[in-house]
Scaffold this motif. Sequence first.
Motif, short mmCIF file in Angstrom:
data_model
loop_
_atom_site.label_atom_id
_atom_site.label_comp_id
_atom_site.label_asym_id
_atom_site.label_seq_id
_atom_site.Cartn_x
_atom_site.Cartn_y
_atom_site.Cartn_z
N LEU A 187 0.86 -1.27 0.11
CA LEU A 187 -0.07 0.15 -0.12
C LEU A 187 0.93 1.27 0.03
CD1 LEU A 187 -2.63 -0.92 2.53
CD2 LEU A 187 -3.07 -0.96 0.07
N LEU A 188 2.07 1.36 0.65
CA LEU A 188 2.92 2.51 0.85
C LEU A 188 3.36 2.47 -0.77
CD1 LEU A 188 4.64 1.71 4.17
CD2 LEU A 188 3.22 3.94 3.52
N ILE A 189 3.69 1.60 -1.15
CA ILE A 189 4.65 1.65 -2.55
C ILE A 189 3.39 2.14 -3.59
CG2 ILE A 189 5.55 0.38 -4.44
CD1 ILE A 189 6.82 -1.61 -2.29
N TRP A 190 2.30 1.74 -3.54
CA TRP A 190 1.17 1.81 -4.57
C TRP A 190 0.78 3.17 -4.38
CZ3 TRP A 190 -4.47 0.27 -4.00
CH2 TRP A 190 -4.96 0.67 -5.13
N LEU A 191 0.27 3.69 -2.86
CA LEU A 191 -0.37 4.79 -2.87
C LEU A 191 0.21 5.93 -2.39
CD1 LEU A 191 -3.49 3.35 -0.76
CD2 LEU A 191 -3.69 4.04 -3.23
N ALA A 192 1.37 5.67 -1.75
CA ALA A 192 2.39 6.74 -1.38
C ALA A 192 3.45 7.05 -2.39
CB ALA A 192 2.93 6.62 -0.03
N TYR A 193 4.15 6.13 -2.68
CA TYR A 193 5.45 6.49 -3.37
C TYR A 193 4.89 6.33 -4.77
CZ TYR A 193 7.99 5.70 0.87
OH TYR A 193 8.54 5.82 2.08
N GLY A 194 4.02 5.47 -5.09
CA GLY A 194 3.57 5.24 -6.82
C GLY A 194 2.94 6.34 -7.17
N THR A 195 1.70 6.70 -6.64
CA THR A 195 0.81 7.54 -7.20
C THR A 195 0.66 8.92 -6.59
OG1 THR A 195 -0.97 6.75 -5.54
CG2 THR A 195 -1.06 5.48 -7.67
N GLY A 196 1.22 8.87 -5.40
CA GLY A 196 1.59 10.14 -4.65
C GLY A 196 0.12 10.58 -4.05
N VAL A 198 -1.42 9.79 -1.28
CA VAL A 198 -1.22 10.15 0.05
C VAL A 198 0.19 10.26 0.66
CG1 VAL A 198 -3.50 8.81 0.56
CG2 VAL A 198 -1.19 7.68 0.88
N ASN A 199 0.33 10.73 1.63
CA ASN A 199 1.71 10.86 2.47
C ASN A 199 2.33 9.65 2.61
OD1 ASN A 199 1.59 13.63 2.06
ND2 ASN A 199 1.00 13.97 4.25
N TYR A 200 3.68 9.22 2.55
CA TYR A 200 4.37 8.17 3.04
C TYR A 200 4.24 7.72 4.30
CZ TYR A 200 8.51 10.98 3.56
OH TYR A 200 9.23 12.16 3.89
N GLN A 201 4.06 8.81 5.20
CA GLN A 201 3.96 8.46 6.79
C GLN A 201 2.93 9.19 7.24
OE1 GLN A 201 7.58 10.21 8.38
NE2 GLN A 201 7.22 12.33 7.55
N TRP A 202 2.51 9.32 8.48
CA TRP A 202 1.11 9.81 9.22
C TRP A 202 1.64 11.20 9.43
CZ3 TRP A 202 -3.16 7.91 11.01
CH2 TRP A 202 -3.96 8.61 11.96
N PRO A 203 0.44 11.99 9.00
CA PRO A 203 0.65 13.62 9.05
C PRO A 203 0.92 13.99 10.30
CG PRO A 203 -1.88 12.89 8.86
CD PRO A 203 -0.99 11.75 8.59
N THR A 204 1.78 15.05 10.30
CA THR A 204 2.24 15.69 11.55
C THR A 204 0.99 16.57 11.87
OG1 THR A 204 3.14 17.63 10.31
CG2 THR A 204 4.55 15.82 10.87
N ILE A 205 1.12 17.17 13.32
CA ILE A 205 0.29 17.97 13.91
C ILE A 205 -0.25 19.25 13.06
CG2 ILE A 205 -0.35 19.59 15.90
CD1 ILE A 205 1.13 17.52 17.38
#
Length: 354
Positions: A187-196, A198-205
């Motif tokens: 999911l990280l490779i597909w949705l974060a690094y691949g398509t962009g 979502v972020n590759y990590q949990w959003p900060t405050i």
Amino acid sequence: MWKYVLKRLGLLLITTFIILSLTYILLQCLPVEVPRGSKTAIVEFYQTQVALGYYQRIDESMDIYKSYITGNLTADYKFAPQTGSPVFYVSLPVMVRYFNWLKNIVTKWDWGTSTQISIGQSAISIIMRKLPVSMKLNIISMIISVPCGIGLGIWAALKKNKMTDHIISTLVMVFISVPSFVLISFLLIWLAYGTGFVNYQWPTIQQAQNWVVALKGYIIPVMALCFGSIAGFARYTRAELCEVMSSEFLLLARTKGLTRGQAVVKHALRNSMVPIVPMIIGEFVGILSGSMILEQLYGIPGIGSLFVTALTTKDYSVVMVDMAIYTLIGLLATLVVDLSYGIVDPRIRMGASK
């Protein structure tokens, strides 16, 4: 019924006490690292530990002081002030620390302070700050996975041995077989690094101030937690419903004039839910413990990633509080599972002699 509940609660408390006691004693037998932070913070930490009964302060007024100066005895921490003689801090025997730990919990509700993650800060306050994140994530996952999984299981059972059933069963086996860390990585490779997307990590405050970014932050964690649960619910629901639908009492209901839909809704679903409803509670505990890997990979500031961090940094006070929460949730879940049988089917009497 109430007698049974009180008896189980008593056993739950005894079990929790035994588990946490053994965990504390074993953790205290492990090597201890000097806390992180400034010299002032470290000295304040050890002074607090002396007051709580975990350490002993060795100074020049004691006869044993010379042994530490010459190196015949070693201390956990040596503080050398700019003026005056050095001071040594030595841990007390394990069992002495254990009984003092119990006394501090009972009298002060003090579970210890952090030594590495946030030196001098209460371990409970650190856990309470992280717990809502994990609970919110797991509750959202359960809200999605329970109806989806049970719905797919019912659909597959009603379409038994047809193409729909084969497709659902195949997908269920795939998602049950795939390890959670593989699914998270995909999911990280597909949705974060691949398509962009979502972020590759949990959003900060700061990033979470934007509700769109905050919402996208839940996509990968919720999907990673949901797929396995949906597959598990679907498999068990299909198996139970297929077994009930092939039983003699359901055939009798059909011969009395009930349609297939009426027989399924009034009789089959109710009987098949008896083992499935308790499974929902057990699955919640499974998701909570399984989210450790997810929180670590995705950078979620929950108690799962905190548990791993506390273990690797040897912050044993935080480990103990985290362990207490997981133990209590697990044991309470087993109690609720047992009680839920009687709620789903009133014919089942919990704690009855016959």
